[in-house]
Design a protein around this motif. Structure first.
Motif, mmCIF file in Angstrom:
data_model
loop_
_atom_site.group_PDB
_atom_site.id
_atom_site.type_symbol
_atom_site.label_atom_id
_atom_site.label_comp_id
_atom_site.label_asym_id
_atom_site.label_seq_id
_atom_site.Cartn_x
_atom_site.Cartn_y
_atom_site.Cartn_z
ATOM 1 N N SER B 15 1.271 8.110 -13.508
ATOM 2 C CA SER B 15 0.827 8.330 -12.125
ATOM 3 C C SER B 15 -0.558 7.752 -11.904
ATOM 4 C CB SER B 15 0.788 9.813 -11.799
ATOM 5 O OG SER B 15 2.050 10.382 -11.952
ATOM 6 N N LEU B 16 -1.420 7.969 -12.895
ATOM 7 C CA LEU B 16 -2.783 7.457 -12.757
ATOM 8 C C LEU B 16 -2.759 5.934 -12.643
ATOM 9 C CD1 LEU B 16 -5.862 7.787 -12.863
ATOM 10 C CD2 LEU B 16 -5.707 7.616 -15.338
ATOM 11 N N ALA B 17 -1.973 5.298 -13.519
ATOM 12 C CA ALA B 17 -1.885 3.836 -13.479
ATOM 13 C C ALA B 17 -1.369 3.375 -12.125
ATOM 14 C CB ALA B 17 -0.962 3.346 -14.586
ATOM 15 N N PHE B 18 -0.325 4.031 -11.631
ATOM 16 C CA PHE B 18 0.249 3.645 -10.339
ATOM 17 C C PHE B 18 -0.746 3.876 -9.216
ATOM 18 C CE2 PHE B 18 4.941 4.304 -11.742
ATOM 19 C CZ PHE B 18 4.866 3.112 -12.432
ATOM 20 N N ARG B 19 -1.503 4.975 -9.326
ATOM 21 C CA ARG B 19 -2.493 5.246 -8.283
ATOM 22 C C ARG B 19 -3.522 4.130 -8.214
ATOM 23 N NH1 ARG B 19 -4.905 10.373 -10.051
ATOM 24 N NH2 ARG B 19 -6.755 9.327 -9.299
ATOM 25 N N VAL B 20 -3.952 3.670 -9.391
ATOM 26 C CA VAL B 20 -4.951 2.596 -9.414
ATOM 27 C C VAL B 20 -4.363 1.316 -8.817
ATOM 28 C CG1 VAL B 20 -6.333 1.109 -10.907
ATOM 29 C CG2 VAL B 20 -6.197 3.561 -11.360
ATOM 30 N N ILE B 21 -3.124 0.984 -9.231
ATOM 31 C CA ILE B 21 -2.489 -0.240 -8.721
ATOM 32 C C ILE B 21 -2.317 -0.157 -7.206
ATOM 33 C CG2 ILE B 21 -0.367 -1.601 -8.731
ATOM 34 C CD1 ILE B 21 0.016 -0.718 -11.665
ATOM 35 N N LEU B 22 -1.692 0.930 -6.759
ATOM 36 C CA LEU B 22 -1.405 1.059 -5.326
ATOM 37 C C LEU B 22 -2.699 1.132 -4.517
ATOM 38 C CD1 LEU B 22 1.500 3.674 -5.436
ATOM 39 C CD2 LEU B 22 1.701 1.260 -4.873
ATOM 40 N N GLY B 23 -3.655 1.909 -5.030
ATOM 41 C CA GLY B 23 -4.918 2.066 -4.316
ATOM 42 C C GLY B 23 -5.622 0.735 -4.120
ATOM 43 N N SER B 24 -5.703 -0.057 -5.196
ATOM 44 C CA SER B 24 -6.380 -1.346 -5.084
ATOM 45 C C SER B 24 -5.641 -2.261 -4.111
ATOM 46 C CB SER B 24 -6.448 -2.038 -6.450
ATOM 47 O OG SER B 24 -6.650 -1.106 -7.462
ATOM 48 N N LEU B 25 -4.306 -2.265 -4.218
ATOM 49 C CA LEU B 25 -3.521 -3.136 -3.336
ATOM 50 C C LEU B 25 -3.729 -2.760 -1.876
ATOM 51 C CD1 LEU B 25 -0.085 -3.600 -5.150
ATOM 52 C CD2 LEU B 25 -1.858 -5.300 -4.745
ATOM 53 N N PHE B 26 -3.689 -1.463 -1.590
ATOM 54 C CA PHE B 26 -3.851 -1.029 -0.204
ATOM 55 C C PHE B 26 -5.246 -1.364 0.321
ATOM 56 C CE2 PHE B 26 -0.085 1.877 -0.310
ATOM 57 C CZ PHE B 26 0.494 1.361 0.811
ATOM 58 N N LEU B 27 -6.257 -1.166 -0.515
ATOM 59 C CA LEU B 27 -7.616 -1.498 -0.077
ATOM 60 C C LEU B 27 -7.706 -2.984 0.249
ATOM 61 C CD1 LEU B 27 -10.161 0.414 -2.332
ATOM 62 C CD2 LEU B 27 -9.816 0.604 0.116
ATOM 63 N N TYR B 28 -7.176 -3.794 -0.649
ATOM 64 C CA TYR B 28 -7.232 -5.247 -0.465
ATOM 65 C C TYR B 28 -6.497 -5.663 0.802
ATOM 66 C CZ TYR B 28 -6.213 -10.161 -1.281
ATOM 67 O OH TYR B 28 -6.083 -11.515 -1.145
ATOM 68 N N ALA B 29 -5.249 -5.168 0.917
ATOM 69 C CA ALA B 29 -4.425 -5.560 2.060
ATOM 70 C C ALA B 29 -5.045 -5.084 3.366
ATOM 71 C CB ALA B 29 -3.021 -4.988 1.899
ATOM 72 N N GLY B 30 -5.552 -3.858 3.353
ATOM 73 C CA GLY B 30 -6.127 -3.297 4.574
ATOM 74 C C GLY B 30 -7.345 -4.072 5.036
ATOM 75 N N ILE B 31 -8.226 -4.389 4.104
ATOM 76 C CA ILE B 31 -9.457 -5.096 4.475
ATOM 77 C C ILE B 31 -9.132 -6.495 4.993
ATOM 78 C CG2 ILE B 31 -11.604 -6.090 3.562
ATOM 79 C CD1 ILE B 31 -11.723 -3.589 1.708
ATOM 80 N N ALA B 32 -8.191 -7.171 4.323
ATOM 81 C CA ALA B 32 -7.804 -8.512 4.784
ATOM 82 C C ALA B 32 -7.308 -8.472 6.225
ATOM 83 C CB ALA B 32 -6.732 -9.090 3.872
ATOM 84 N N LYS B 33 -6.638 -7.371 6.593
ATOM 85 C CA LYS B 33 -6.085 -7.282 7.945
ATOM 86 C C LYS B 33 -7.134 -6.848 8.959
ATOM 87 C CE LYS B 33 -1.600 -6.235 6.109
ATOM 88 N NZ LYS B 33 -0.895 -5.103 5.513
ATOM 89 N N ILE B 34 -8.081 -6.029 8.523
ATOM 90 C CA ILE B 34 -9.148 -5.611 9.437
ATOM 91 C C ILE B 34 -9.990 -6.825 9.830
ATOM 92 C CG2 ILE B 34 -11.331 -4.314 9.581
ATOM 93 C CD1 ILE B 34 -9.941 -2.141 7.907
ATOM 94 N N VAL B 35 -10.185 -7.726 8.883
ATOM 95 C CA VAL B 35 -10.988 -8.915 9.137
ATOM 96 C C VAL B 35 -10.331 -9.805 10.200
ATOM 97 C CG1 VAL B 35 -11.850 -11.034 8.074
ATOM 98 C CG2 VAL B 35 -12.000 -8.888 6.837
ATOM 99 N N ASP B 36 -9.005 -9.853 10.195
ATOM 100 C CA ASP B 36 -8.320 -10.771 11.103
ATOM 101 C C ASP B 36 -7.227 -10.050 11.889
ATOM 102 O OD1 ASP B 36 -7.208 -12.925 12.385
ATOM 103 O OD2 ASP B 36 -6.143 -13.676 10.636
ATOM 104 N N PRO B 37 -7.619 -9.239 12.892
ATOM 105 C CA PRO B 37 -6.605 -8.461 13.630
ATOM 106 C C PRO B 37 -5.617 -9.348 14.392
ATOM 107 C CG PRO B 37 -8.763 -8.261 14.666
ATOM 108 C CD PRO B 37 -8.973 -8.995 13.379
ATOM 109 N N MET B 38 -6.133 -10.481 14.913
ATOM 110 C CA MET B 38 -5.243 -11.363 15.677
ATOM 111 C C MET B 38 -4.143 -11.929 14.788
ATOM 112 S SD MET B 38 -4.992 -12.255 18.754
ATOM 113 C CE MET B 38 -3.221 -12.276 18.723
ATOM 114 N N GLY B 39 -4.538 -12.363 13.598
ATOM 115 C CA GLY B 39 -3.562 -12.921 12.671
ATOM 116 C C GLY B 39 -2.507 -11.892 12.296
#
Lengths: 203, 155
Positions: B15-39
């Protein structure tokens, strides 16, 4: 001390000795295995999860709304999503060319068409004289494109109003120093439907 | 053997490993989308699933939800709730991907980047989404909040 006496003492020790508590992570694991079959634990877990989820959702909503209020490059809450506005947005600053203009240039032999679609579509049919360049390959073929285009207007096209490959190709070429590439939006369908010259065959 | 597999699948370390993987992915994906809302809005539009009036709303708010649950999973603050939302999101994404794969629409995924040139969706994207869905389910069911802020505060 007899054997029996020793046994009694040992038993007493067992009773009175403070119970050693397993470290928290082991305890959790033991608890987890012991109770895994119990539906109730999962139900409680799920209930707590729903509460946490609601809280997280509220926090994100608050953050999203506040950031939207202060950011300068924001998009409106409700956008216009007509085909025209989408196409304009998806052009990403690349110039487009109208069908009639493109045809006029073609007729005067002043247009050089680049087909940004895939080889199969190209084989099935493409604008007469077009050259197949897939956007990722644009970099490798810059000099050839430049040579073959000469002074003609380079026009990239794809198929479908929302296909971005024409724009991608134009941008890729721009990066390589070939600017002024124009995009014929929904090029293949519109060109064919207008009855303008097309060709079939391998690239 | 069966119990061993069961114990592994329900392991809190996993669970810990999955939390780290999922958490990092969500942070990355979310920030990339916040930067470019139009895209991102364009990506959502291309899926042709949401009514026009909701496209921008989703494009503005969804990235923040991703960032928040990313932080929640990574730090272990309300991670069960984060995993619950993640599971819901991955299910929705799986549905959206499947519908458009069947429709045969040639669109960009818009999953971890908003670039239209990110390549068209294919079954691999669905497989990836489903793997992440399984991970979030595991966290939802078995996470014991190892190395979590909640746990550290209690100690």
């Amino acid at each position: 001390m007899t054997f029996q006496e020793g046994n009694v003492i040992r038993r007493q020790r067992e009773i009175t000795a403070p119970e050693e508590k397993p470290p928290y992570w082991k305890e959790a694991a033991i608890l987890n295995i012991q109770t895994m079959s119990k539906q109730k634990v999962f139900q409680e877990r799920f209930a707590a999860g729903v509460k946490q989820a609601a809280l997280l959702a509220i926090i994100s909503l608050a953050l999203g709304v506040s950031f939207q209020a202060v950011r300068s490059d924001k998009i409106p809450w409700v956008g216009s999503w007509t085909t025209l506005s989408v196409t304009t947005q998806s052009l990403q600053g690349v110039a487009d060319i109208s069908l009639s203009e493109a045809f006029a240039l073609y007729r005067d032999n002043r247009a050089f068409f680049l087909d940004a679609r895939d080889p199969w579509s190209f084989k099935e049919g493409h604008l007469a004289g077009a050259v197949l360049i897939e956007p990722p390959d644009a970099g490798k073929q810059v000099s050839e494109i430049r040579k073959r285009a000469g002074s003609r207007q380079i026009i990239a096209y794809c198929d479908g109003a929302e296909c971005h490959l024409g724009v991608d190709l134009a941008k890729a070429l721009e990066k390589q120093g070939i600017s002024s590439v124009k995009v014929l939006i929904n090029g293949w369908s519109r060109w064919r439907e207008a009855g303008y010259p097309i060709e079939k065959g391998n690239p | 053997m069966k119990t061993k597999i069961m114990a592994f699948c329900s392991s809190p370390v996993l669970s810990l490993a999955f939390r780290v993987i999922l958490g990092s992915l969500f942070l990355y994906a979310g920030i990339a989308k916040i930067v470019d809302p139009m895209g991102f809005a364009l990506s959502i539009y291309n899926y042709k699933l949401l009514p026009d009036g909701l496209i921008n709303v989703a494009a503005i708010l969804l990235p923040w939800l991703e960032v928040i649950i990313g932080g929640s999973l990574l730090l272990g603050i309300g991670a069960t709730g984060g995993a619950l939302i993640a599971t819901a999101l991955f299910s929705i994404f799986a549905g959206a991907l499947t519908i458009n794969l069947i429709r045969g629409l040639d669109i960009a995924c818009g999953c971890f980047s908003t670039a239209a040139s990110g390549g068209s969706i294919n079954w691999f994207y669905l497989l990836r989404d489903l793997s992440l869905l399984l991970m979030s389910l595991q966290v939802l069911l078995f996470d014991q909040a190892f190395f979590s802020v909640t746990r550290l505060r209690k100690k």
